[in-house]
Design a protein around this motif. Structure first.
Motif, PDB file in Angstrom:
ATOM      1  N   ASP A 160      11.482  -6.295  13.029  1.00 25.92           N
ATOM      2  CA  ASP A 160      10.686  -6.084  11.810  1.00 25.92           C
ATOM      3  C   ASP A 160       9.914  -7.337  11.427  1.00 25.92           C
ATOM      4  N   SER A 161      10.208  -8.445  12.067  1.00 27.83           N
ATOM      5  CA  SER A 161       9.513  -9.692  11.760  1.00 27.83           C
ATOM      6  C   SER A 161       8.028  -9.535  12.069  1.00 27.83           C
ATOM      7  N   ALA A 162       7.206  -9.751  11.061  1.00 27.63           N
ATOM      8  CA  ALA A 162       5.760  -9.544  11.188  1.00 27.63           C
ATOM      9  C   ALA A 162       5.126  -9.886   9.845  1.00 27.63           C
ATOM     10  N   VAL A 163       3.820  -9.751   9.778  1.00 28.07           N
ATOM     11  CA  VAL A 163       3.118  -9.830   8.493  1.00 28.07           C
ATOM     12  C   VAL A 163       2.856  -8.409   8.019  1.00 28.07           C
ATOM     13  N   TYR A 164       3.148  -8.162   6.767  1.00 31.74           N
ATOM     14  CA  TYR A 164       2.974  -6.838   6.184  1.00 31.74           C
ATOM     15  C   TYR A 164       1.849  -6.880   5.156  1.00 31.74           C
ATOM     16  N   PHE A 165       0.940  -5.938   5.302  1.00 37.30           N
ATOM     17  CA  PHE A 165      -0.190  -5.830   4.396  1.00 37.30           C
ATOM     18  C   PHE A 165      -0.134  -4.503   3.650  1.00 37.30           C
ATOM     19  N   CYS A 166      -0.404  -4.565   2.360  1.00 38.13           N
ATOM     20  CA  CYS A 166      -0.696  -3.320   1.669  1.00 38.13           C
ATOM     21  C   CYS A 166      -2.208  -3.143   1.673  1.00 38.13           C
ATOM     22  N   ALA A 167      -2.637  -1.921   1.635  1.00 45.86           N
ATOM     23  CA  ALA A 167      -4.066  -1.623   1.608  1.00 45.86           C
ATOM     24  C   ALA A 167      -4.297  -0.448   0.677  1.00 45.86           C
ATOM     25  N   GLU A 168      -5.416  -0.470   0.014  1.00 48.67           N
ATOM     26  CA  GLU A 168      -5.760   0.629  -0.874  1.00 48.67           C
ATOM     27  C   GLU A 168      -7.067   1.256  -0.442  1.00 48.67           C
ATOM     28  N   ASN A 169      -7.141   2.528  -0.747  1.00 48.99           N
ATOM     29  CA  ASN A 169      -8.316   3.313  -0.413  1.00 48.99           C
ATOM     30  C   ASN A 169      -8.874   3.856  -1.722  1.00 48.99           C
ATOM     31  N   ILE A 170     -10.136   3.559  -1.976  1.00 51.34           N
ATOM     32  CA  ILE A 170     -10.749   3.990  -3.217  1.00 51.34           C
ATOM     33  C   ILE A 170     -11.357   5.368  -3.008  1.00 51.34           C
ATOM     34  N   SER A 171     -11.037   6.257  -3.898  1.00 51.12           N
ATOM     35  CA  SER A 171     -11.487   7.640  -3.734  1.00 51.12           C
ATOM     36  C   SER A 171     -13.005   7.730  -3.825  1.00 51.12           C
ATOM     37  N   GLY A 172     -13.539   8.707  -3.132  1.00 46.94           N
ATOM     38  CA  GLY A 172     -14.974   8.961  -3.197  1.00 46.94           C
ATOM     39  C   GLY A 172     -15.789   8.233  -2.159  1.00 46.94           C
ATOM     40  N   GLY A 173     -15.175   7.342  -1.418  1.00 49.76           N
ATOM     41  CA  GLY A 173     -15.916   6.600  -0.406  1.00 49.76           C
ATOM     42  C   GLY A 173     -15.660   7.144   0.977  1.00 49.76           C
ATOM     43  N   TYR A 174     -15.946   6.355   1.961  1.00 49.56           N
ATOM     44  CA  TYR A 174     -15.716   6.757   3.338  1.00 49.56           C
ATOM     45  C   TYR A 174     -14.408   6.181   3.854  1.00 49.56           C
ATOM     46  N   ASN A 175     -13.486   6.045   2.946  1.00 55.25           N
ATOM     47  CA  ASN A 175     -12.127   5.639   3.267  1.00 55.25           C
ATOM     48  C   ASN A 175     -12.028   4.236   3.819  1.00 55.25           C
ATOM     49  N   LYS A 176     -12.875   3.331   3.341  1.00 50.35           N
ATOM     50  CA  LYS A 176     -12.667   1.942   3.702  1.00 50.35           C
ATOM     51  C   LYS A 176     -11.376   1.486   3.033  1.00 50.35           C
ATOM     52  N   LEU A 177     -10.722   0.546   3.687  1.00 51.33           N
ATOM     53  CA  LEU A 177      -9.465   0.018   3.192  1.00 51.33           C
ATOM     54  C   LEU A 177      -9.675  -1.392   2.644  1.00 51.33           C
ATOM     55  N   ILE A 178      -9.067  -1.658   1.510  1.00 54.19           N
ATOM     56  CA  ILE A 178      -9.072  -3.008   0.949  1.00 54.19           C
ATOM     57  C   ILE A 178      -7.670  -3.553   1.119  1.00 54.19           C
ATOM     58  N   PHE A 179      -7.580  -4.624   1.869  1.00 55.41           N
ATOM     59  CA  PHE A 179      -6.280  -5.186   2.223  1.00 55.41           C
ATOM     60  C   PHE A 179      -5.862  -6.280   1.254  1.00 55.41           C
ATOM     61  N   GLY A 180      -4.564  -6.379   1.065  1.00 50.59           N
ATOM     62  CA  GLY A 180      -3.996  -7.505   0.352  1.00 50.59           C
ATOM     63  C   GLY A 180      -3.868  -8.713   1.267  1.00 50.59           C
ATOM     64  N   ALA A 181      -3.324  -9.784   0.708  1.00 50.66           N
ATOM     65  CA  ALA A 181      -3.263 -11.063   1.417  1.00 50.66           C
ATOM     66  C   ALA A 181      -2.200 -11.098   2.502  1.00 50.66           C
ATOM     67  N   GLY A 182      -1.200 -10.251   2.443  1.00 54.62           N
ATOM     68  CA  GLY A 182      -0.161 -10.226   3.470  1.00 54.62           C
ATOM     69  C   GLY A 182       1.074 -10.999   3.087  1.00 54.62           C
ATOM     70  N   THR A 183       2.231 -10.489   3.505  1.00 52.92           N
ATOM     71  CA  THR A 183       3.519 -11.181   3.356  1.00 52.92           C
ATOM     72  C   THR A 183       4.153 -11.295   4.720  1.00 52.92           C
ATOM     73  N   ARG A 184       4.576 -12.504   5.061  1.00 50.00           N
ATOM     74  CA  ARG A 184       5.269 -12.678   6.335  1.00 50.00           C
ATOM     75  C   ARG A 184       6.750 -12.431   6.124  1.00 50.00           C
ATOM     76  N   LEU A 185       7.284 -11.523   6.902  1.00 49.21           N
ATOM     77  CA  LEU A 185       8.721 -11.231   6.871  1.00 49.21           C
ATOM     78  C   LEU A 185       9.374 -11.896   8.068  1.00 49.21           C
ATOM     79  N   ALA A 186      10.332 -12.769   7.789  1.00 51.41           N
ATOM     80  CA  ALA A 186      11.079 -13.443   8.849  1.00 51.41           C
ATOM     81  C   ALA A 186      12.528 -12.970   8.792  1.00 51.41           C
ATOM     82  N   VAL A 187      13.002 -12.377   9.872  1.00 52.20           N
ATOM     83  CA  VAL A 187      14.359 -11.845   9.933  1.00 52.20           C
ATOM     84  C   VAL A 187      15.204 -12.782  10.778  1.00 52.20           C
ATOM     85  N   HIS A 188      16.271 -13.284  10.188  1.00 50.45           N
ATOM     86  CA  HIS A 188      17.143 -14.237  10.863  1.00 50.45           C
ATOM     87  C   HIS A 188      18.444 -13.560  11.301  1.00 50.45           C
ATOM     88  N   PRO A 189      18.893 -13.870  12.494  1.00 49.67           N
ATOM     89  CA  PRO A 189      20.141 -13.253  12.986  1.00 49.67           C
ATOM     90  C   PRO A 189      21.368 -13.764  12.230  1.00 49.67           C
TER      91      PRO A 189
END
Lengths: 111, 113
Positions: free
Chosen positions: B84-113
Motif C-alpha cells: 500500500d506504500s505509495a502517494v495517494y491523491f484525492c481528485a474531484e470532478n466538477i459537474s457539467g464539464g467534460y469530467n476533468k479531474l482536479i487533483f489534490g497535493a497528495g499524501t505519501r503513505l509509508a508502511v513499516h514492517p
C-alpha cells in the motif's frame, strides 16, 4: 484488463525542439485527456478531447501545445519549442462511462 | 477558486494498522470524488470513488467517506500492507464539464514492517 498505453516512456529533448507524446486510449472510450505532473507536485489537468475536438483546456495549455487524434486509435500531445519548465511527467487518460484510466506516463526532460 | 488539498503530506503506519488519509475540497459544484494511488514512476491508479449523493462507500479493504457539510473526504485502508506504500491523491470532478479531474497535493503513505 484494458489499459492506456503511452510512448515513449522517457523523452529527452533540447530546449526549443518540438516533441510529440503518443497515447493509445482504451478502445471504446470517448473522452481523452492529457495531464502533467512536475516532479514532486500534484497532477494538473491540461486538456480534454471529445468528439474530435478540444472540449476544455487549462491555462497551462497555451499556443505551444496541441492535441490530435490522427486515426481511430492514437491520441497525441505536441509541444512546440519546448522550454525547461516543460520538464514533467505527462499522463494520457481516457474515460468511457465510468472511471478515468491513466497511462503510465511519459517523462519529458528538456535540457 | 477551485482547490483540492490534503492535510498531511506524509503518513507512516505499521503493517497491519489501519490508515486514514484526509482531503479537503472547496468547490461545492463537485459531484464526484475519486481516490487514486500512485506508485513511483507510474500513473495514477483508480482505488475507489464516491458520488455526492452518498456519504460512504466500501471496497476491498478501502472505505471512502464524504462529508459535504465540511467539504471533507477521507480514505480508510484496513490492515495496511507494504504494497500500500505509495502517494495517494484525492481528485474531484466538477459537474457539467467534460469530467476533468482536479487533483489534490497528495499524501505519501509509508508502511513499516
Amino acid at each position: 484488463e484494458p489499459e492506456v498505453t503511452q510512448t515513449p516512456s522517457h523523452q529527452v529533448t533540447q530546449m526549443g525542439q518540438e516533441v510529440i507524446l503518443r497515447c493509445v486510449p482504451i478502445s471504446n472510450h470517448l473522452y481523452f485527456y492529457w495531464y502533467r505532473q512536475i516532479l514532486g507536485q500534484k497532477v494538473e489537468f491540461l486538456v480534454s478531447f471529445y468528439n474530435n475536438e478540444i472540449s476544455e483546456k487549462s491555462e497551462i495549455f497555451d499556443d505551444q501545445f496541441s492535441v490530435e487524434r490522427p486515426d481511430g486509435s492514437n491520441f497525441t500531445l505536441k509541444i512546440r519549442s519546448t522550454k525547461l519548465e516543460d520538464s514533467a511527467m505527462y499522463f494520457c487518460a481516457s474515460r468511457g462511462q465510468g472511471e478515468t484510466f491513466f497511462g503510465q506516463g511519459t517523462r519529458l526532460t528538456v535540457v | 477558486g477551485e482547490s483540492v488539498g490534503l492535510h498531511l503530506p506524509t503518513l507512516s503506519v505499521q503493517e497491519g494498522d489501519n490508515s486514514i488519509i484526509n482531503c479537503a475540497y472547496s468547490n461545492s459544484a463537485s459531484d464526484y470524488f475519486i481516490w487514486y494511488k500512485q506508485e513511483s514512476g507510474k500513473g495514477p491508479q483508480f482505488i475507489i470513488d464516491i458520488r455526492s449523493n452518498m456519504d460512504k462507500r466500501q471496497g476491498q479493504r478501502v472505505t471512502v467517506l464524504l462529508n459535504k457539510t465540511v467539504k471533507h473526504l477521507s480514505l480508510q485502508i484496513a490492515a495496511t500492507q507494504p504494497g500500500d506504500s505509495a502517494v495517494y491523491f484525492c481528485a474531484e470532478n466538477i459537474s457539467g464539464g467534460y469530467n476533468k479531474l482536479i487533483f489534490g497535493a497528495g499524501t505519501r503513505l509509508a508502511v513499516h514492517p
